[in-house]
Motif scaffolding. Structure first.
Motif, PDB file in Angstrom:
ATOM      1  N   PHE A  45     -31.842  -3.178  23.278  1.00 49.42           N
ATOM      2  CA  PHE A  45     -33.131  -2.877  22.655  1.00 49.42           C
ATOM      3  C   PHE A  45     -34.176  -2.563  23.720  1.00 49.42           C
ATOM      4  O   PHE A  45     -34.179  -3.145  24.806  1.00 49.42           O
ATOM      5  CB  PHE A  45     -33.618  -4.077  21.832  1.00 49.42           C
ATOM      6  CG  PHE A  45     -32.790  -4.363  20.623  1.00 49.42           C
ATOM      7  CD1 PHE A  45     -33.008  -3.676  19.434  1.00 49.42           C
ATOM      8  CD2 PHE A  45     -31.789  -5.315  20.656  1.00 49.42           C
ATOM      9  CE1 PHE A  45     -32.255  -3.943  18.310  1.00 49.42           C
ATOM     10  CE2 PHE A  45     -31.036  -5.593  19.535  1.00 49.42           C
ATOM     11  CZ  PHE A  45     -31.263  -4.898  18.363  1.00 49.42           C
ATOM     12  N   TRP A  46     -35.063  -1.649  23.348  1.00 49.72           N
ATOM     13  CA  TRP A  46     -36.273  -1.412  24.121  1.00 49.72           C
ATOM     14  C   TRP A  46     -37.418  -2.083  23.378  1.00 49.72           C
ATOM     15  O   TRP A  46     -37.674  -1.778  22.214  1.00 49.72           O
ATOM     16  CB  TRP A  46     -36.512   0.081  24.297  1.00 49.72           C
ATOM     17  CG  TRP A  46     -35.550   0.679  25.280  1.00 49.72           C
ATOM     18  CD1 TRP A  46     -34.395   1.354  25.015  1.00 49.72           C
ATOM     19  CD2 TRP A  46     -35.660   0.618  26.698  1.00 49.72           C
ATOM     20  NE1 TRP A  46     -33.768   1.719  26.176  1.00 49.72           N
ATOM     21  CE2 TRP A  46     -34.520   1.286  27.231  1.00 49.72           C
ATOM     22  CE3 TRP A  46     -36.594   0.075  27.583  1.00 49.72           C
ATOM     23  CZ2 TRP A  46     -34.310   1.421  28.596  1.00 49.72           C
ATOM     24  CZ3 TRP A  46     -36.384   0.206  28.948  1.00 49.72           C
ATOM     25  CH2 TRP A  46     -35.254   0.873  29.447  1.00 49.72           C
ATOM     26  N   VAL A  47     -38.074  -3.019  24.049  1.00 47.23           N
ATOM     27  CA  VAL A  47     -39.045  -3.892  23.396  1.00 47.23           C
ATOM     28  C   VAL A  47     -40.448  -3.619  23.937  1.00 47.23           C
ATOM     29  O   VAL A  47     -40.668  -3.552  25.157  1.00 47.23           O
ATOM     30  CB  VAL A  47     -38.684  -5.374  23.623  1.00 47.23           C
ATOM     31  CG1 VAL A  47     -39.668  -6.279  22.912  1.00 47.23           C
ATOM     32  CG2 VAL A  47     -37.255  -5.650  23.148  1.00 47.23           C
ATOM     33  N   ALA A  66     -39.156  -3.426  18.502  1.00 48.28           N
ATOM     34  CA  ALA A  66     -37.865  -3.380  19.196  1.00 48.28           C
ATOM     35  C   ALA A  66     -37.068  -2.195  18.680  1.00 48.28           C
ATOM     36  O   ALA A  66     -36.772  -2.102  17.488  1.00 48.28           O
ATOM     37  CB  ALA A  66     -37.094  -4.673  18.979  1.00 48.28           C
ATOM     38  N   VAL A  67     -36.723  -1.292  19.591  1.00 49.92           N
ATOM     39  CA  VAL A  67     -35.995  -0.072  19.238  1.00 49.92           C
ATOM     40  C   VAL A  67     -34.631  -0.112  19.911  1.00 49.92           C
ATOM     41  O   VAL A  67     -34.540  -0.285  21.133  1.00 49.92           O
ATOM     42  CB  VAL A  67     -36.770   1.180  19.690  1.00 49.92           C
ATOM     43  CG1 VAL A  67     -36.004   2.450  19.307  1.00 49.92           C
ATOM     44  CG2 VAL A  67     -38.173   1.184  19.095  1.00 49.92           C
ATOM     45  N   SER A  68     -33.562   0.039  19.147  1.00 55.13           N
ATOM     46  CA  SER A  68     -32.228   0.035  19.737  1.00 55.13           C
ATOM     47  C   SER A  68     -32.011   1.306  20.551  1.00 55.13           C
ATOM     48  O   SER A  68     -32.528   2.385  20.209  1.00 55.13           O
ATOM     49  CB  SER A  68     -31.155  -0.087  18.655  1.00 55.13           C
ATOM     50  OG  SER A  68     -31.229   1.001  17.749  1.00 55.13           O
ATOM     51  N   THR A 115     -39.669  -2.557  27.578  1.00 51.29           N
ATOM     52  CA  THR A 115     -38.785  -3.340  28.440  1.00 51.29           C
ATOM     53  C   THR A 115     -37.404  -3.420  27.811  1.00 51.29           C
ATOM     54  O   THR A 115     -37.276  -3.674  26.611  1.00 51.29           O
ATOM     55  CB  THR A 115     -39.336  -4.767  28.639  1.00 51.29           C
ATOM     56  OG1 THR A 115     -40.638  -4.686  29.227  1.00 51.29           O
ATOM     57  CG2 THR A 115     -38.409  -5.580  29.544  1.00 51.29           C
ATOM     58  N   TYR A 116     -36.378  -3.214  28.622  1.00 53.01           N
ATOM     59  CA  TYR A 116     -35.006  -3.230  28.103  1.00 53.01           C
ATOM     60  C   TYR A 116     -34.471  -4.659  27.993  1.00 53.01           C
ATOM     61  O   TYR A 116     -34.623  -5.465  28.918  1.00 53.01           O
ATOM     62  CB  TYR A 116     -34.086  -2.423  29.021  1.00 53.01           C
ATOM     63  CG  TYR A 116     -32.628  -2.519  28.660  1.00 53.01           C
ATOM     64  CD1 TYR A 116     -32.103  -1.813  27.580  1.00 53.01           C
ATOM     65  CD2 TYR A 116     -31.760  -3.331  29.390  1.00 53.01           C
ATOM     66  CE1 TYR A 116     -30.768  -1.896  27.248  1.00 53.01           C
ATOM     67  CE2 TYR A 116     -30.424  -3.433  29.067  1.00 53.01           C
ATOM     68  CZ  TYR A 116     -29.935  -2.710  27.988  1.00 53.01           C
ATOM     69  OH  TYR A 116     -28.601  -2.807  27.656  1.00 53.01           O
ATOM     70  N   ILE A 134     -32.811 -10.373  20.563  1.00 51.91           N
ATOM     71  CA  ILE A 134     -33.490 -10.271  21.845  1.00 51.91           C
ATOM     72  C   ILE A 134     -34.041 -11.612  22.322  1.00 51.91           C
ATOM     73  O   ILE A 134     -34.448 -11.743  23.474  1.00 51.91           O
ATOM     74  CB  ILE A 134     -34.637  -9.234  21.789  1.00 51.91           C
ATOM     75  CG1 ILE A 134     -35.747  -9.701  20.840  1.00 51.91           C
ATOM     76  CG2 ILE A 134     -34.104  -7.864  21.415  1.00 51.91           C
ATOM     77  CD1 ILE A 134     -36.950  -8.763  20.818  1.00 51.91           C
ATOM     78  N   SER A 135     -33.997 -12.613  21.464  1.00 57.26           N
ATOM     79  CA  SER A 135     -34.563 -13.913  21.818  1.00 57.26           C
ATOM     80  C   SER A 135     -33.600 -14.726  22.689  1.00 57.26           C
ATOM     81  O   SER A 135     -32.394 -14.742  22.437  1.00 57.26           O
ATOM     82  CB  SER A 135     -34.883 -14.710  20.553  1.00 57.26           C
ATOM     83  OG  SER A 135     -35.233 -16.046  20.879  1.00 57.26           O
TER      84      SER A 135
END
Length: 250
Positions: free
Chosen positions: A110-112, A117-119, A131-132, A217-218
């Motif tokens: 993901f790009w956050v 958050a975008v996959s 941020t990746y 992402i956590s």
């Protein structure tokens, strides 16, 4: 990777979908003997070894099962996802080279940016300020450069990029049973397929929806509850049977 809706996991050959159709048809024909169960979370018994240095891991690519053995005693037998014909799992004799319970993918995730958050692929941010964060590959056990066992959805067809994925309630048990240097033997077939393999029950997690991006992402993802209890070793009051399959049920 864990997600089964991510782009790499959607790249599945027509042969793989043929395998899945045959799996379902065979399950119906056998009257449930080979069918998966949706009665509850997947569970598989795992037994502590007497001598950890004597543990060996055997992978059957055709049966799509990993067997953790100590001599003739089966400590754990559970289904795995194997690589597709286009991205095969390597065969041969290896050894565990690394263990990392909180590993993330360096290729896809993901790009956050804040709560967004975008996959996507690593190295390809959708815009400035992102941020990746790689997909979680919890309880990673590496055995060759770029290849390892890790937690993820377990499909009844070849469906990975070569890694070997275990169900969430088997990954931590497997992780505990191996150590750096544990032999890993990967082949199309294993002798255990004809005995232990016939009793192994397949999880149905591949039917589950993807967890939300916020969960993946956590850092808390790696501390979520998992089955981690190893039963006493052979020779104790709850010994594992020699050349028998540990109970695997749902």
């Amino acid at each position: 990777m864990i997600s089964h809706s991510s782009r790499p996991e959607q790249t599945v050959s027509w042969q793989s979908w043929t395998y899945l159709a045959l799996f379902v048809a065979t399950s119906l024909f056998l009257g449930g003997c080979a069918a998966t169960s949706t009665s509850g979370p997947y569970h598989v018994d795992a037994y502590a070894p007497v001598q950890p240095k004597n543990v060996k891991v055997f992978v059957s690519l055709k049966a799509e099962i990993v067997y953790v053995m100590e001599g003739d005693t089966c400590l754990l037998a559970t289904p795995i996802t194997v690589g597709t014909p286009q991205n095969p799992t390597p065969t041969g004799s290896f050894k565990v080279t690394e263990k990392n319970p909180t590993k993330r993918s360096g290729e896809y995730g993901f790009w956050v940016n804040g709560s967004n958050a975008v996959s996507g692929d690593a190295g390809k941010p959708p815009g400035p300020g992102y941020t990746y964060v790689g997909y979680p590959m919890a309880y990673w056990v590496g055995f060759a450069p770029g290849f390892g066992f890790h937690e993820g959805y377990v499909w009844p067809i070849p469906h990975s990029h070569g890694c070997l994925r275990l169900n969430k309630n088997a990954s931590m048990k497997f992780y505990q049973l191996v150590q750096i240097g544990t032999p890993v033997i990967i082949a199309q077939n294993q002798p255990e397929d004809a005995t232990i393999g016939k009793s192994v029950v397949h999880p149905t997690d591949y039917k589950d929806p993807d967890p939300p991006a916020a969960e993946l992402i956590s850092p808390n993802y790696f501390t979520e509850p998992r089955d981690n209890q190893l039963l006493p070793p052979a020779g104790s009051t709850a010994a594992a049977p020699a050349m028998g399959a540990p109970a695997a049920a749902q």
